[in-house]
Enzyme design. Sequence first.
Site, PDB file in Angstrom:
ATOM      1  N   ASP A 110       8.219   3.876  -1.455  1.00  0.00           N
ATOM      2  CA  ASP A 110       7.694   3.339  -0.193  1.00  0.00           C
ATOM      3  C   ASP A 110       6.399   2.578  -0.438  1.00  0.00           C
ATOM      4  O   ASP A 110       5.342   3.165  -0.496  1.00  0.00           O
ATOM      5  CB  ASP A 110       7.481   4.480   0.784  1.00  0.00           C
ATOM      6  CG  ASP A 110       7.082   4.016   2.163  1.00  0.00           C
ATOM      7  OD1 ASP A 110       7.081   2.807   2.435  1.00  0.00           O
ATOM      8  OD2 ASP A 110       6.749   4.888   2.984  1.00  0.00           O
TER       9      ASP A 110
ATOM     10  N   GLU B  17      -0.037  -1.136   5.649  1.00  0.00           N
ATOM     11  CA  GLU B  17       0.981  -0.714   6.610  1.00  0.00           C
ATOM     12  C   GLU B  17       0.914   0.781   6.874  1.00  0.00           C
ATOM     13  O   GLU B  17       1.098   1.233   8.002  1.00  0.00           O
ATOM     14  CB  GLU B  17       2.375  -1.105   6.089  1.00  0.00           C
ATOM     15  CG  GLU B  17       3.507  -0.841   7.061  1.00  0.00           C
ATOM     16  CD  GLU B  17       4.162   0.529   6.890  1.00  0.00           C
ATOM     17  OE1 GLU B  17       5.007   0.866   7.723  1.00  0.00           O
ATOM     18  OE2 GLU B  17       3.829   1.256   5.926  1.00  0.00           O
TER      19      GLU B  17
ATOM     20  N   ASP C 115      12.518  -5.954   8.257  1.00  0.00           N
ATOM     21  CA  ASP C 115      11.494  -5.053   7.727  1.00  0.00           C
ATOM     22  C   ASP C 115      12.149  -4.019   6.818  1.00  0.00           C
ATOM     23  O   ASP C 115      13.358  -4.047   6.605  1.00  0.00           O
ATOM     24  CB  ASP C 115      10.745  -4.389   8.882  1.00  0.00           C
ATOM     25  CG  ASP C 115       9.346  -3.913   8.494  1.00  0.00           C
ATOM     26  OD1 ASP C 115       9.070  -3.793   7.291  1.00  0.00           O
ATOM     27  OD2 ASP C 115       8.536  -3.670   9.397  1.00  0.00           O
TER      28      ASP C 115
ATOM     29  N   ASP D 150       0.848  -1.191   0.000  1.00  0.00           N
ATOM     30  CA  ASP D 150       0.000   0.000   0.000  1.00  0.00           C
ATOM     31  C   ASP D 150       0.884   1.242   0.000  1.00  0.00           C
ATOM     32  O   ASP D 150       2.110   1.149   0.115  1.00  0.00           O
ATOM     33  CB  ASP D 150      -0.927   0.003   1.208  1.00  0.00           C
ATOM     34  CG  ASP D 150      -0.155   0.068   2.529  1.00  0.00           C
ATOM     35  OD1 ASP D 150       0.849  -0.663   2.661  1.00  0.00           O
ATOM     36  OD2 ASP D 150      -0.556   0.834   3.418  1.00  0.00           O
TER      37      ASP D 150
END
Length: 201
Positions: free
Chosen positions: A91, A125, A152, A58
């Site tokens: 991102d 997220e 992560d 997302d």
Amino acid sequence: VLHEDQFAKLDSYLPTAYPEVWQQLHVEKAGEGNLSYLITWPGSVPDLKPALFVSHMDVVPVAEETYKDWVHPPFSGAVADGYIWGRGTLDVKVGAVGLLEAATALLRGGFKPLRTLMFAFGQDEEVGGESGAKKVADLLTSRGITLDMIWDEGSGIAADGINAWVKQPIALVSTAEKSYQTVRVALRSPGGHSSIPPIDG
């Protein structure tokens, strides 16, 4: 999730872009609406706890009233002036794609992991992870899976330094153990990402 149709396009694209992963590893949909992924690459030593590599698909939402401030529409993925323009360009689908590229290269090279490797790609997220990452964590817990380590997205490489603090290129290495804290903050600001707030003065 605001645009489930975009996730459907991604669902169609990924198996064709990464056929080795989809054919040789265990790929399952997870999360609310099955919009997240959990991919498992079994290791040859079952006593070793798995490693989990995490990313998300997302992007930070964009307030409609700020669309006019964008050089190119925020979700266009426009390629112009040597850049890909759009919210989420970095991102962080690049993280999911990077992990899939790495897995593909390793599969093509015949790599066999000793430890089970798992990949979790979440759907929400940027707005808390309740529908994606939490559901994947609940799924792992329900299966009795405990992990040795989690990798992560971390931080990036700032080629031009970081705002007013550092002028030369710097690689940001982030390590942390997350815990829970509730903080209430109220502010007014133009849209953007909280990790790079504007600098006063």
